[in-house]
Scaffold this motif. Structure first.
Motif, mmCIF file in Angstrom:
data_model
loop_
_atom_site.group_PDB
_atom_site.id
_atom_site.type_symbol
_atom_site.label_atom_id
_atom_site.label_comp_id
_atom_site.label_asym_id
_atom_site.label_seq_id
_atom_site.Cartn_x
_atom_site.Cartn_y
_atom_site.Cartn_z
ATOM 1 N N LEU A 1 -13.195 0.238 12.523
ATOM 2 C CA LEU A 1 -12.267 -0.119 11.450
ATOM 3 C C LEU A 1 -12.713 -1.413 10.768
ATOM 4 O O LEU A 1 -12.595 -1.551 9.541
ATOM 5 N N HIS A 2 -13.230 -2.354 11.553
ATOM 6 C CA HIS A 2 -13.754 -3.590 10.955
ATOM 7 C C HIS A 2 -14.915 -3.279 10.012
ATOM 8 O O HIS A 2 -14.965 -3.784 8.881
ATOM 9 N N LEU A 3 -15.853 -2.449 10.433
ATOM 10 C CA LEU A 3 -16.987 -2.094 9.584
ATOM 11 C C LEU A 3 -16.524 -1.338 8.346
ATOM 12 O O LEU A 3 -17.020 -1.569 7.234
ATOM 13 N N THR A 4 -15.566 -0.435 8.535
ATOM 14 C CA THR A 4 -15.054 0.348 7.399
ATOM 15 C C THR A 4 -14.331 -0.552 6.401
ATOM 16 O O THR A 4 -14.512 -0.420 5.188
ATOM 17 N N ALA A 5 -13.513 -1.469 6.904
ATOM 18 C CA ALA A 5 -12.790 -2.391 6.008
ATOM 19 C C ALA A 5 -13.755 -3.264 5.223
ATOM 20 O O ALA A 5 -13.480 -3.648 4.086
ATOM 21 N N ALA A 6 -14.908 -3.583 5.816
ATOM 22 C CA ALA A 6 -15.879 -4.441 5.142
ATOM 23 C C ALA A 6 -16.581 -3.726 3.998
ATOM 24 O O ALA A 6 -16.942 -4.357 3.001
ATOM 25 N N VAL A 7 -16.793 -2.432 4.135
ATOM 26 C CA VAL A 7 -17.565 -1.703 3.120
ATOM 27 C C VAL A 7 -16.703 -0.761 2.286
ATOM 28 O O VAL A 7 -17.200 -0.151 1.335
ATOM 29 N N LEU A 8 -15.415 -0.650 2.626
ATOM 30 C CA LEU A 8 -14.571 0.316 1.929
ATOM 31 C C LEU A 8 -13.118 -0.117 2.001
ATOM 32 O O LEU A 8 -12.461 0.080 3.025
ATOM 33 N N ALA A 9 -12.609 -0.723 0.942
ATOM 34 C CA ALA A 9 -11.195 -1.091 0.906
ATOM 35 C C ALA A 9 -10.382 0.075 0.363
ATOM 36 O O ALA A 9 -10.823 0.781 -0.539
ATOM 37 N N PRO A 10 -9.185 0.307 0.902
ATOM 38 C CA PRO A 10 -8.340 1.374 0.347
ATOM 39 C C PRO A 10 -7.819 0.993 -1.034
ATOM 40 O O PRO A 10 -7.936 -0.160 -1.470
ATOM 41 N N SER A 11 -7.238 1.955 -1.713
ATOM 42 C CA SER A 11 -6.656 1.681 -3.020
ATOM 43 C C SER A 11 -5.407 0.824 -2.854
ATOM 44 O O SER A 11 -4.912 0.611 -1.741
ATOM 45 N N ARG A 12 -4.878 0.349 -3.959
ATOM 46 C CA ARG A 12 -3.679 -0.504 -3.896
ATOM 47 C C ARG A 12 -2.482 0.242 -3.318
ATOM 48 O O ARG A 12 -1.559 -0.394 -2.801
ATOM 49 N N ASP A 13 -2.477 1.559 -3.407
ATOM 50 C CA ASP A 13 -1.366 2.320 -2.829
ATOM 51 C C ASP A 13 -1.249 2.069 -1.329
ATOM 52 O O ASP A 13 -0.142 1.950 -0.794
ATOM 53 N N PHE A 14 -2.375 2.023 -0.643
ATOM 54 C CA PHE A 14 -2.368 1.900 0.811
ATOM 55 C C PHE A 14 -2.824 0.530 1.290
ATOM 56 O O PHE A 14 -2.883 0.296 2.495
ATOM 57 N N LEU A 15 -3.156 -0.357 0.379
ATOM 58 C CA LEU A 15 -3.653 -1.667 0.781
ATOM 59 C C LEU A 15 -2.577 -2.478 1.498
ATOM 60 O O LEU A 15 -2.850 -3.149 2.499
ATOM 61 N N GLY A 16 -1.351 -2.406 1.004
ATOM 62 C CA GLY A 16 -0.266 -3.138 1.650
ATOM 63 C C GLY A 16 -0.032 -2.662 3.069
ATOM 64 O O GLY A 16 0.086 -3.464 4.003
ATOM 65 N N PHE A 17 0.029 -1.343 3.250
ATOM 66 C CA PHE A 17 0.229 -0.795 4.596
ATOM 67 C C PHE A 17 -0.923 -1.169 5.514
ATOM 68 O O PHE A 17 -0.721 -1.595 6.664
ATOM 69 N N ALA A 18 -2.151 -1.009 5.032
ATOM 70 C CA ALA A 18 -3.315 -1.290 5.876
ATOM 71 C C ALA A 18 -3.333 -2.755 6.314
ATOM 72 O O ALA A 18 -3.591 -3.061 7.489
ATOM 73 N N SER A 19 -3.053 -3.662 5.391
ATOM 74 C CA SER A 19 -3.066 -5.086 5.741
ATOM 75 C C SER A 19 -1.950 -5.419 6.723
ATOM 76 O O SER A 19 -2.145 -6.189 7.666
ATOM 77 N N GLU A 20 -0.766 -4.826 6.532
ATOM 78 C CA GLU A 20 0.339 -5.075 7.456
ATOM 79 C C GLU A 20 0.035 -4.549 8.841
ATOM 80 O O GLU A 20 0.285 -5.209 9.855
ATOM 81 N N TYR A 21 -0.507 -3.345 8.893
ATOM 82 C CA TYR A 21 -0.797 -2.733 10.193
ATOM 83 C C TYR A 21 -1.841 -3.553 10.955
ATOM 84 O O TYR A 21 -1.663 -3.876 12.135
#
Length: 646
Positions: A249-269
């Motif tokens: 997940l760390h590697l994925t977050a570094a090379v691929l951020a989700p869209s703004r729709d799911f960015l809030g959820f992903a950051s909170e989680y």
């Protein structure tokens, strides 16, 4: 200026209880980003506390964290890190492929009674967090909702995003049929990276690269791939697999951020898991790294190219890569970067390396120049001009370098492509800056533009400018030395088109005579003298753009022209050789605008308004430069009036 580069990655956030609501705001995004609400009875109320806030901040606010006890008076035995973040998914329930997921689950288990066997559920004894209301399966990700003893209940969104040892039979989100097929192929690949501890590092990097490549081809898959990886961290009871899941997940977050729709959820989680005491220290550390990576990658937007394997391996090893950035005098510095480094970050990092404090008007440029393979002097004289394009602050260094590689592979001719650090524009406020490095770089750029023919001048001005350059770079050793040594060196100080107008010996004699008056000047005084002289030209201190004419109502401009923009207005030049044609002052420009392929100006010529239109891909940069100079003029006028009134 050549020194060993230094780079310090951002400090990790100290552990503390999970904040009640970070959302997109926790990532430092622009206002207006979706921040999920957390209005749950007995749960944590909304609190505007940043990611770096300490435990004392929450104590002062009178808020208890979920990891420290959950809702007041509630049972926390069923709390799992991430529960509060999942409450924010209620508003996104319509984006999930829930019906198809349930149908595929029923089909995979023979149509009944085996839904719980298709995906391991964390709990069937409760359907809500302590103190939270029961939410329907159609609009909420409440875990285990409706999972009764008979096992015939439908899955919820939270069930979809809970780890399972079985690959998915359909996509998590509502996608096109083609993307659903791709998602079904992604799921077992991600699952293997998490569950198989024998996969070598090179294969992990290659697999992640292929997965990200699919998202660059089909933007719909960005959120899908991110959620597929995220679900492997949710209720993963195998310690080794959970550690690999968080690393992935760390590697994925570094090379691929989700869209703004799911960015809030992903950051909170991720933030909640990073600070939850229930998680082991290794998981909290990995989640903290993932949160930092997500914060950086979210600001740059979607990638244009998948990361190369070297970048993924460097991320995994927590080390930096390096590339070369050139200056206008052909010196260079090593620039440390990783898969998330943007142009804006690179400019700030490079400014620190060369000790440049006033770097706000500087940027990185993409420079392309046709190389001359012939060895004759005539061929070198006819070498093509260098094309320089300003790079946007949010562009990834990784994408730029891959563009260079692709262009070199496609072109049969030899093309020199490199990153160049220089000023984006000359501004009025530059005259007030006394920093030595700032003056040196500004001098290099003014000299570079002058010798490139961008500032047409007469013989007397050319001699004076040559004298300033000699004093700034060589001093009296060359300026007052033998004419036989000075004459061949005049090509370094006079533009080629002007130098050809008379013998070099005459240029050397005149320059030596003019230089005699400058022998008492320091090198910095000579640089400032050249800068002042360049600024005094009507088109001095301009930035230049090569454009093609589309519409010229008065018929005065050639088909291909060069636009120069400075604090005085717009200046038009014939490109080869550079010949001044016309100027329009800022006060005469009534309106301007741009598209992706053109720019237009509505301006007054001889008292009559005309609309001029030009073909260019740099229309946005042209408009930004114009607007900046207009703002500077207005601010200067405002400050003058304010001083008079006082």
């Amino acid at each position: 200026r050549r020194r060993a580069p230094s780079y310090h990655s951002g400090a990790l956030i100290p552990p503390h209880p999970p904040p009640p609501s970070t959302g997109a705001g926790g990532l430092g995004l622009e206002p207006g980003s979706r921040a999920p609400s957390r209005a749950m009875s007995g749960g944590l109320p909304p609190l505007d506390v940043g990611l770096g806030s300490s435990l004392e901040a929450y104590d002062r606010a009178g808020v208890r964290s979920s990891s420290a006890g959950g809702a007041e008076g509630g049972d926390t035995s069923d709390y799992v890190p991430g529960d509060y973040a999942f409450a924010s998914l209620a508003s996104l329930g319509d984006k999930f492929h829930l019906d198809a997921f349930n149908k595929s689950a029923a089909k995979a288990t023979g149509g009944g009674g085996g839904v719980l066997g298709f995906m391991r559920r964390r709990s069937t004894s409760t359907s809500k967090m302590p103190g939270s209301p029961t939410l329907g399966a159609s609009d909420s990700p409440t875990r285990g909702a409706g999972a009764g003893a008979g096992g015939d209940a439908a899955f919820t969104v939270e069930d979809m995003l809970t780890h399972s040892t079985q690959p998915m039979a359909t996509s998590l989100l509502k996608l096109s049929s083609e993307c659903i097929a791709k998602s079904v192929k992604m799921s077992p690949a991600v699952l293997r990276l998490v569950t198989d501890d024998t996969i070598p590092a090179a294969e992990l990097a290659a697999t992640l690269q292929k997965l990200v490549r699919e998202t660059t081809k089909r933007s719909e898959l960005r959120d899908e791939l991110f959620l597929i990886v995220l679900r492997t961290t949710r209720c993963n009871d195998a310690p080794a697999a959970a550690a690999r899941a968080w690393e992935l997940l760390h590697l994925t977050a570094a090379v691929l951020a989700p869209s703004r729709d799911f960015l809030g959820f992903a950051s909170e989680y991720i933030n909640e898991c990073a600070h939850a005491e229930q998680n082991p220290p290794g998981v909290r550390a990995a989640a903290t790294r993932a949160l930092g990576a997500l914060k950086r990658s979210a600001k740059s937007g979607p990638r244009q190219h998948p990361p190369v394997m070297e970048e993924i391996e460097a991320l995994r090893a927590d080390r930096m890569l390096s590339t070369i950035v050139f200056f206008l005098d052909d010196t260079f510095e090593e620039l440390p970067y990783d898969a998330m480094t943007t142009v804006g970050e690179a400019v700030e990092s490079l400014a620190g390396i060369i000790r440049l404090q006033q770097f706000q008007t500087f940027s990185l440029f993409e420079s392309r120049k046709q190389l001359v393979l012939k060895s004759s002097a005539a061929a070198k004289e006819d070498a093509a001009a260098e094309e320089s394009t300003a790079l946007q602050d949010t562009t990834l260094i990784s994408d730029i370098l891959q563009d260079f590689r692709a262009a070199k592979a496609e072109k049969k001719e030899a093309v020199q492509m490199r990153l160049v650090f220089k000023k984006r524009m000359f501004r009025d406020t530059d005259e007030n800056v006394t920093e030595a490095m700032f003056i040196s770089l500004s001098y290099l750029q003014a000299k570079h533009d002058y010798l490139g023919g961008n500032y047409p001048v007469g013989k007397e001005d050319a001699v004076q400018l040559a004298a300033f350059q000699i004093q700034a770079e060589e001093g009296a050793t060359l300026g007052q030395g033998a004419l036989d040594a000075l004459a061949p060196a005049m090509a370094r100080f006079v533009p080629r088109t002007i130098l050809q107008q008379r013998p070099r010996e005459e240029w050397a004699a005149d320059t030596q005579s003019r230089h005699r008056a400058l022998t008492q000047h320091t090198k910095e005084d000579a640089r400032l003298g050249l800068l002042r002289m360049i600024r005094s030209l009507p088109y001095g201190g301009s930035i230049f753009f090569t454009v093609k004419r589309i519409e010229d109502p008065i018929g005065l401009l050639p088909g291909r022209i060069v636009l120069g923009i400075n604090k005085r207005g717009i200046h038009f030049f014939r490109p080869t050789p550079m010949e001044y044609l016309h100027s329009a002052e800022l006060r005469d420009i009534m309106q301007f605008g741009s598209s992706t392929a053109a720019v237009f100006f509505k301006m007054r010529v001889a008292g009559v308004l005309h609309i001029f239109q030009f073909d260019t891909k740099q229309g946005e940069d042209i408009c930004i430069a114009l607007q900046t100079h207009i703002n500077d003029v207005m601010m200067k006028r405002y400050n003058t009036q304010k001083l008079k009134s006082e």
